[in-house]
Design a protein around this motif. Sequence first.
Motif, PDB file in Angstrom:
ATOM      1  N   GLN A  59      37.388  45.798  39.442  1.00 60.23           N
ATOM      2  CA  GLN A  59      38.224  46.852  40.007  1.00 60.23           C
ATOM      3  C   GLN A  59      39.644  46.397  40.342  1.00 60.23           C
ATOM      4  OE1 GLN A  59      37.281  49.919  40.033  1.00 60.23           O
ATOM      5  NE2 GLN A  59      35.174  49.479  39.405  1.00 60.23           N
ATOM      6  N   LEU A  60      39.826  45.101  40.642  1.00 61.21           N
ATOM      7  CA  LEU A  60      41.139  44.629  41.077  1.00 61.21           C
ATOM      8  C   LEU A  60      41.873  43.839  40.003  1.00 61.21           C
ATOM      9  CD1 LEU A  60      40.328  43.546  44.749  1.00 61.21           C
ATOM     10  CD2 LEU A  60      41.387  45.672  43.966  1.00 61.21           C
ATOM     11  N   ARG A  61      41.307  42.727  39.591  1.00 65.13           N
ATOM     12  CA  ARG A  61      42.065  41.808  38.746  1.00 65.13           C
ATOM     13  C   ARG A  61      42.074  42.188  37.265  1.00 65.13           C
ATOM     14  NH1 ARG A  61      40.402  35.856  41.263  1.00 65.13           N
ATOM     15  NH2 ARG A  61      40.854  36.379  43.448  1.00 65.13           N
ATOM     16  N   LEU A  62      40.921  42.562  36.722  1.00 65.13           N
ATOM     17  CA  LEU A  62      40.871  42.815  35.280  1.00 65.13           C
ATOM     18  C   LEU A  62      41.742  43.992  34.846  1.00 65.13           C
ATOM     19  CD1 LEU A  62      39.602  41.543  32.816  1.00 65.13           C
ATOM     20  CD2 LEU A  62      37.670  43.113  33.044  1.00 65.13           C
ATOM     21  N   PRO A  63      41.733  45.148  35.540  1.00 68.72           N
ATOM     22  CA  PRO A  63      42.650  46.224  35.125  1.00 68.72           C
ATOM     23  C   PRO A  63      44.113  45.808  35.185  1.00 68.72           C
ATOM     24  CG  PRO A  63      40.991  47.067  36.628  1.00 68.72           C
ATOM     25  CD  PRO A  63      40.858  45.578  36.651  1.00 68.72           C
ATOM     26  N   ARG A  64      44.463  45.054  36.216  1.00 72.18           N
ATOM     27  CA  ARG A  64      45.849  44.615  36.350  1.00 72.18           C
ATOM     28  C   ARG A  64      46.239  43.675  35.203  1.00 72.18           C
ATOM     29  NH1 ARG A  64      48.698  42.300  41.836  1.00 72.18           N
ATOM     30  NH2 ARG A  64      50.667  41.654  40.889  1.00 72.18           N
ATOM     31  N   ILE A  65      45.382  42.755  34.874  1.00 67.75           N
ATOM     32  CA  ILE A  65      45.687  41.769  33.833  1.00 67.75           C
ATOM     33  C   ILE A  65      45.726  42.427  32.461  1.00 67.75           C
ATOM     34  CG2 ILE A  65      44.710  39.773  32.637  1.00 67.75           C
ATOM     35  CD1 ILE A  65      43.855  38.779  35.451  1.00 67.75           C
ATOM     36  N   LEU A  66      44.797  43.328  32.180  1.00 71.50           N
ATOM     37  CA  LEU A  66      44.801  43.998  30.881  1.00 71.50           C
ATOM     38  C   LEU A  66      46.019  44.917  30.740  1.00 71.50           C
ATOM     39  CD1 LEU A  66      41.024  44.870  30.422  1.00 71.50           C
ATOM     40  CD2 LEU A  66      42.329  42.997  29.394  1.00 71.50           C
ATOM     41  N   THR A  67      46.426  45.557  31.836  1.00 68.02           N
ATOM     42  CA  THR A  67      47.639  46.373  31.788  1.00 68.02           C
ATOM     43  C   THR A  67      48.861  45.501  31.523  1.00 68.02           C
ATOM     44  OG1 THR A  67      46.703  47.990  33.326  1.00 68.02           O
ATOM     45  CG2 THR A  67      49.093  47.968  33.092  1.00 68.02           C
ATOM     46  N   ALA A  68      48.941  44.354  32.193  1.00 63.06           N
ATOM     47  CA  ALA A  68      50.056  43.432  31.953  1.00 63.06           C
ATOM     48  C   ALA A  68      50.076  42.972  30.505  1.00 63.06           C
ATOM     49  CB  ALA A  68      49.952  42.231  32.896  1.00 63.06           C
ATOM     50  N   ALA A  69      48.908  42.686  29.937  1.00 61.63           N
ATOM     51  CA  ALA A  69      48.843  42.250  28.541  1.00 61.63           C
ATOM     52  C   ALA A  69      49.345  43.340  27.604  1.00 61.63           C
ATOM     53  CB  ALA A  69      47.410  41.849  28.186  1.00 61.63           C
ATOM     54  N   ALA A  70      48.923  44.580  27.839  1.00 60.86           N
ATOM     55  CA  ALA A  70      49.363  45.680  26.978  1.00 60.86           C
ATOM     56  C   ALA A  70      50.866  45.914  27.103  1.00 60.86           C
ATOM     57  CB  ALA A  70      48.587  46.952  27.334  1.00 60.86           C
ATOM     58  N   VAL A  71      51.378  45.875  28.330  1.00 59.93           N
ATOM     59  CA  VAL A  71      52.815  46.089  28.541  1.00 59.93           C
ATOM     60  C   VAL A  71      53.620  44.969  27.887  1.00 59.93           C
ATOM     61  CG1 VAL A  71      54.633  46.189  30.283  1.00 59.93           C
ATOM     62  CG2 VAL A  71      52.506  47.437  30.642  1.00 59.93           C
ATOM     63  N   GLY A  72      53.191  43.722  28.064  1.00 58.56           N
ATOM     64  CA  GLY A  72      53.900  42.609  27.449  1.00 58.56           C
ATOM     65  C   GLY A  72      53.905  42.692  25.937  1.00 58.56           C
ATOM     66  N   ALA A  73      52.769  43.061  25.359  1.00 55.87           N
ATOM     67  CA  ALA A  73      52.687  43.186  23.896  1.00 55.87           C
ATOM     68  C   ALA A  73      53.616  44.282  23.392  1.00 55.87           C
ATOM     69  CB  ALA A  73      51.246  43.467  23.480  1.00 55.87           C
ATOM     70  N   LEU A 286      51.364  39.388  20.522  1.00 55.05           N
ATOM     71  CA  LEU A 286      50.323  38.558  21.134  1.00 55.05           C
ATOM     72  C   LEU A 286      50.909  37.613  22.176  1.00 55.05           C
ATOM     73  CD1 LEU A 286      48.258  37.754  17.919  1.00 55.05           C
ATOM     74  CD2 LEU A 286      47.517  39.171  19.838  1.00 55.05           C
ATOM     75  N   LEU A 287      52.016  36.966  21.843  1.00 53.67           N
ATOM     76  CA  LEU A 287      52.620  36.035  22.797  1.00 53.67           C
ATOM     77  C   LEU A 287      53.272  36.776  23.966  1.00 53.67           C
ATOM     78  CD1 LEU A 287      54.156  33.331  20.421  1.00 53.67           C
ATOM     79  CD2 LEU A 287      51.960  33.324  21.609  1.00 53.67           C
ATOM     80  N   GLY A 288      53.804  37.961  23.714  1.00 54.17           N
ATOM     81  CA  GLY A 288      54.346  38.761  24.807  1.00 54.17           C
ATOM     82  C   GLY A 288      53.269  39.153  25.802  1.00 54.17           C
ATOM     83  N   ALA A 289      52.077  39.470  25.296  1.00 53.58           N
ATOM     84  CA  ALA A 289      50.958  39.796  26.186  1.00 53.58           C
ATOM     85  C   ALA A 289      50.596  38.597  27.058  1.00 53.58           C
ATOM     86  CB  ALA A 289      49.754  40.237  25.356  1.00 53.58           C
ATOM     87  N   SER A 290      50.472  37.422  26.462  1.00 51.78           N
ATOM     88  CA  SER A 290      50.125  36.227  27.239  1.00 51.78           C
ATOM     89  C   SER A 290      51.216  35.888  28.247  1.00 51.78           C
ATOM     90  CB  SER A 290      49.907  35.037  26.292  1.00 51.78           C
ATOM     91  OG  SER A 290      48.803  35.266  25.439  1.00 51.78           O
ATOM     92  N   PHE A 291      52.474  36.032  27.833  1.00 56.00           N
ATOM     93  CA  PHE A 291      53.592  35.704  28.717  1.00 56.00           C
ATOM     94  C   PHE A 291      53.581  36.572  29.972  1.00 56.00           C
ATOM     95  CE2 PHE A 291      57.955  36.601  30.108  1.00 56.00           C
ATOM     96  CZ  PHE A 291      58.393  35.314  30.417  1.00 56.00           C
ATOM     97  N   LEU A 292      53.391  37.882  29.802  1.00 60.85           N
ATOM     98  CA  LEU A 292      53.455  38.755  30.970  1.00 60.85           C
ATOM     99  C   LEU A 292      52.240  38.560  31.875  1.00 60.85           C
ATOM    100  CD1 LEU A 292      55.081  40.788  32.491  1.00 60.85           C
ATOM    101  CD2 LEU A 292      54.008  42.622  31.183  1.00 60.85           C
ATOM    102  N   VAL A 293      51.087  38.245  31.308  1.00 62.95           N
ATOM    103  CA  VAL A 293      49.919  37.974  32.147  1.00 62.95           C
ATOM    104  C   VAL A 293      50.183  36.771  33.046  1.00 62.95           C
ATOM    105  CG1 VAL A 293      47.521  37.195  32.140  1.00 62.95           C
ATOM    106  CG2 VAL A 293      48.243  39.031  30.608  1.00 62.95           C
ATOM    107  N   TRP A 294      50.747  35.699  32.489  1.00 69.48           N
ATOM    108  CA  TRP A 294      51.031  34.517  33.319  1.00 69.48           C
ATOM    109  C   TRP A 294      52.155  34.793  34.315  1.00 69.48           C
ATOM    110  CZ3 TRP A 294      47.594  31.227  34.157  1.00 69.48           C
ATOM    111  CH2 TRP A 294      46.710  30.801  33.175  1.00 69.48           C
ATOM    112  N   ALA A 295      53.159  35.583  33.895  1.00 65.69           N
ATOM    113  CA  ALA A 295      54.236  35.939  34.824  1.00 65.69           C
ATOM    114  C   ALA A 295      53.682  36.736  36.001  1.00 65.69           C
ATOM    115  CB  ALA A 295      55.316  36.741  34.102  1.00 65.69           C
ATOM    116  N   ASP A 296      52.783  37.668  35.733  1.00 62.47           N
ATOM    117  CA  ASP A 296      52.201  38.456  36.819  1.00 62.47           C
ATOM    118  C   ASP A 296      51.284  37.601  37.691  1.00 62.47           C
ATOM    119  OD1 ASP A 296      51.661  41.052  38.136  1.00 62.47           O
ATOM    120  OD2 ASP A 296      49.634  40.708  37.387  1.00 62.47           O
ATOM    121  N   THR A 297      50.595  36.635  37.085  1.00 54.17           N
ATOM    122  CA  THR A 297      49.763  35.729  37.869  1.00 54.17           C
ATOM    123  C   THR A 297      50.618  34.924  38.847  1.00 54.17           C
ATOM    124  OG1 THR A 297      48.181  35.555  36.047  1.00 54.17           O
ATOM    125  CG2 THR A 297      48.084  33.853  37.744  1.00 54.17           C
TER     126      THR A 297
END
Length: 333
Positions: A59-73, A286-297
């Motif tokens: 409910q907390l982390r996975l939706p946020r991380i998947l949204t960040a991945a989609a936005v970054g991509a 693909l790399l944009g998705a990974s980049f934004l996930v780590w930036a949000d982390t």
Amino acid sequence: MWLPAAVVVLVGTVLVAVTIGPAELAVTEVWRSIATHLGLGDGLGLEPLSRIRDGMVWQLRLPRILTAAAVGAGLALSGVVMQSLTRNPLADPYLLGLSSGASLGAVLVLLLGVPLLLPVAAFGGAVAALAAALGLAGALGAITPTRTVLAGLAISQLCSAAVSFVIFWAVKGDAFREVLSWLMGSVASATWMSVAITGVAVLVLGSALSLTGSVLDAFTFGDTAAAALGIPVNAVRWVLLIGVALLTGTLVSQSGSIGFIGLILPHAVRLLTGARHRLLLPLSALLGASFLVWADTLARTVFEPRELPVGIVTAAVGAPVFALLLWRGRSRA
């Protein structure tokens, strides 16, 4: 091997990022939670997590991380297309005033006290800015890269001025913090609905844009060369600009304005693969998705318990990286 490696990096990034936070989780716990919610837990003999730990994952982390991945991509992919269409290395997905238009729509609904309409208002503002920019460029004659950039700049500045006026004149108290957080970009409030909206946008519009590699290769050499290859230049430019605008508007409506991804990721990937768009487009996504996930982390953990808007992190990382890319490319300037 770049694409398979980027897929592995993205999957690993998502699994590891979910484990990072005030309450530490193991990768095996993340897998158990995902498998249980997908209905695979009993078949694989996995023991369900406790309700609290399962809630942290699902409910907390996975939706946020998947949204960040989609936005970054989506932002990285849109940046590649914009830089190719305009033949401008400083172009990004917000070139046509999309971010400023979305910000104006978002600020207005936040000011009116109807935050539930924020995604709709942000998307509407982005589309309105696109229509204004392309209308202005078309009124000046044929829609050329130069006219597109200048029209987008004019609309962007006009919307930014309107946002600043509204904030100065009417926003007070807690509303100011809410508006400021949105303007700096954040996926902190992401839900599974956010995942669905951004994911569908990237799968549909992003996949369509990823298939335009040969067309963008032709645009690299100019409109005349593209026309000589049988490409209807004006029609294709209109379609691609509208596609980028719809994708960017959808993403911005869920995350706010997150800068630098669409600017620096295409340049960084070109250093790895060259300028051929058939590889550049999917690899940037693909790399944009990974980049934004780590930036949000970083944004949610580096100053615990306080949390930064992710746009601050992308700017802090992106600015020096872009300067480094410029320095490395000085011999070609």
